[in-house]
Design a protein around this motif. Structure first.
Motif, PDB file in Angstrom:
ATOM      1  N   ALA A 228     173.307 100.543  37.958  1.00  0.00           N
ATOM      2  CA  ALA A 228     172.939 101.990  38.418  1.00  0.00           C
ATOM      3  C   ALA A 228     171.476 102.001  38.046  1.00  0.00           C
ATOM      4  CB  ALA A 228     173.825 102.977  37.591  1.00  0.00           C
ATOM      5  N   PHE A 229     170.779 102.867  38.875  1.00  0.00           N
ATOM      6  CA  PHE A 229     169.233 102.940  38.633  1.00  0.00           C
ATOM      7  C   PHE A 229     168.847 104.039  39.147  1.00  0.00           C
ATOM      8  CE2 PHE A 229     170.229 100.235  42.486  1.00  0.00           C
ATOM      9  CZ  PHE A 229     169.309 100.722  43.419  1.00  0.00           C
ATOM     10  N   ALA A 230     167.534 104.515  38.973  1.00  0.00           N
ATOM     11  CA  ALA A 230     167.063 105.983  39.580  1.00  0.00           C
ATOM     12  C   ALA A 230     165.871 105.187  40.815  1.00  0.00           C
ATOM     13  CB  ALA A 230     166.376 106.484  38.716  1.00  0.00           C
ATOM     14  N   SER A 231     165.952 105.742  41.869  1.00  0.00           N
ATOM     15  CA  SER A 231     165.030 105.559  42.991  1.00  0.00           C
ATOM     16  C   SER A 231     164.494 106.711  43.708  1.00  0.00           C
ATOM     17  CB  SER A 231     165.614 104.506  43.793  1.00  0.00           C
ATOM     18  OG  SER A 231     164.681 104.033  44.813  1.00  0.00           O
ATOM     19  N   THR A 232     163.280 106.634  44.237  1.00  0.00           N
ATOM     20  CA  THR A 232     163.133 107.681  45.175  1.00  0.00           C
ATOM     21  C   THR A 232     163.010 107.220  46.490  1.00  0.00           C
ATOM     22  OG1 THR A 232     160.692 106.898  44.985  1.00  0.00           O
ATOM     23  CG2 THR A 232     161.426 108.595  43.391  1.00  0.00           C
ATOM     24  N   SER A 233     163.604 106.083  46.841  1.00  0.00           N
ATOM     25  CA  SER A 233     163.651 105.297  48.259  1.00  0.00           C
ATOM     26  C   SER A 233     164.857 105.895  48.932  1.00  0.00           C
ATOM     27  CB  SER A 233     163.802 103.592  48.145  1.00  0.00           C
ATOM     28  OG  SER A 233     162.550 103.207  47.271  1.00  0.00           O
ATOM     29  N   ASN A 234     164.953 105.902  50.334  1.00  0.00           N
ATOM     30  CA  ASN A 234     165.927 106.123  51.075  1.00  0.00           C
ATOM     31  C   ASN A 234     166.843 105.043  51.284  1.00  0.00           C
ATOM     32  OD1 ASN A 234     167.751 107.593  52.830  1.00  0.00           O
ATOM     33  ND2 ASN A 234     166.115 107.854  54.395  1.00  0.00           N
ATOM     34  N   LEU A 235     167.609 104.723  50.423  1.00  0.00           N
ATOM     35  CA  LEU A 235     168.554 103.393  50.530  1.00  0.00           C
ATOM     36  C   LEU A 235     169.958 103.593  51.240  1.00  0.00           C
ATOM     37  CD1 LEU A 235     167.931 102.381  46.540  1.00  0.00           C
ATOM     38  CD2 LEU A 235     166.504 101.695  48.712  1.00  0.00           C
ATOM     39  N   THR A 236     170.235 104.832  51.425  1.00  0.00           N
ATOM     40  CA  THR A 236     171.698 104.926  52.012  1.00  0.00           C
ATOM     41  C   THR A 236     171.650 105.622  53.281  1.00  0.00           C
ATOM     42  OG1 THR A 236     172.518 106.508  50.617  1.00  0.00           O
ATOM     43  CG2 THR A 236     172.655 104.304  49.953  1.00  0.00           C
ATOM     44  N   GLY A 237     170.351 106.198  53.501  1.00  0.00           N
ATOM     45  CA  GLY A 237     170.192 107.271  54.586  1.00  0.00           C
ATOM     46  C   GLY A 237     170.572 108.572  54.154  1.00  0.00           C
ATOM     47  N   ASP A 238     170.606 108.855  52.873  1.00  0.00           N
ATOM     48  CA  ASP A 238     171.027 110.292  52.293  1.00  0.00           C
ATOM     49  C   ASP A 238     169.633 110.967  51.340  1.00  0.00           C
ATOM     50  OD1 ASP A 238     173.341 110.294  53.452  1.00  0.00           O
ATOM     51  OD2 ASP A 238     174.060 108.835  51.719  1.00  0.00           O
ATOM     52  N   ASN A 239     168.642 110.190  51.224  1.00  0.00           N
ATOM     53  CA  ASN A 239     167.585 110.472  50.599  1.00  0.00           C
ATOM     54  C   ASN A 239     166.113 110.633  51.421  1.00  0.00           C
ATOM     55  OD1 ASN A 239     166.421 111.415  48.046  1.00  0.00           O
ATOM     56  ND2 ASN A 239     165.903 109.312  47.600  1.00  0.00           N
ATOM     57  N   GLY A 240     166.159 111.412  52.183  1.00  0.00           N
ATOM     58  CA  GLY A 240     165.131 111.445  53.298  1.00  0.00           C
ATOM     59  C   GLY A 240     163.938 112.146  52.749  1.00  0.00           C
TER      60      GLY A 240
END
Length: 203
Positions: free
Chosen positions: A119-131
């Motif tokens: 598990a990790f924290a990220s600001t990237s849109n890795l799964t399409g749910d973090n636009g």
């Protein structure tokens, strides 16, 4: 006569002191040799990072077999030299086999006991749910990546400081705890930094 006795006593004392020093010196040499042997015998290089690139922020599984880390070196076929990626290295094989989890920063990822989940924290849109680019918690189960949180900043300019951060994971990977100053469950309206727990039993 008293002077001769005193001289003999001093000589005997000096001799005993010299023996003690010799023993201490020999023990020190043995200890240094043992430490050097131990360090050389247990140290293993996991990554091959080219010059001007970095591999950093590792976390190791409880069984010692897998290491999760981030790197901006081209360690996989999908990587490029400009961006960071999150990786898991299986050091049970020689050479270590690498799996790229995502193209993202992943500082200090949490790792399950056997290393099958991270598990990790990220600001990237890795799964399409973090636009919106907020800091979210993601979990990788060895096959798929899932976004665990849906964090909403009070203002777009505050996304760097308002989010979900620093996950920790239970040995079996089911439970993930993290810090967040957002109102995930309707009980953090004042926006303080609170601790939340995600239970992935249903996943």
């Amino acid at each position: 006569a008293p002077n001769r006795k005193r001289s003999r006593a001093l000589n005997a004392h000096a001799g005993r002191f010299a023996v003690v020093l010799t023993i201490v010196a020999a023990a020190a040499v043995c200890l240094v040799a043992h430490v050097a042997h131990t360090e050389n015998g247990t140290l293993r290089r996991v990554t091959e990072t080219p010059p001007e690139r970095v591999s950093l922020n590792p976390s190791i599984s409880g069984d010692g077999r897998k290491v999760a880390f981030e790197s901006n070196a081209a360690l996989s076929s999908s990587a490029n030299n400009a961006s960071f990626g999150a990786y898991v290295a299986d050091i049970g094989s020689a050479p270590a086999s690498l799996v790229e989890v995502a193209r993202t920063r992943a500082p200090a990822p949490a790792v399950s006991q056997d290393g099958s989940r991270i598990a990790f924290a990220s600001t990237s849109n890795l799964t399409g749910d973090n636009g919106d680019g907020n800091s979210e918690i993601f979990r990788f189960d060895g096959a798929a990546l899932r976004q665990l949180t849906d964090t909403r900043a009070s203002d777009a300019s505050l996304r760097a400081s308002q989010g979900s951060f620093q996950p920790s994971m239970a040995d079996d990977g089911r439970l993930v705890a993290f810090a967040s100053n957002r109102d995930h469950v309707g009980r953090n309206l004042d926006g303080n930094s609170e601790i939340f727990r995600f239970d992935g039993a249903a996943l």
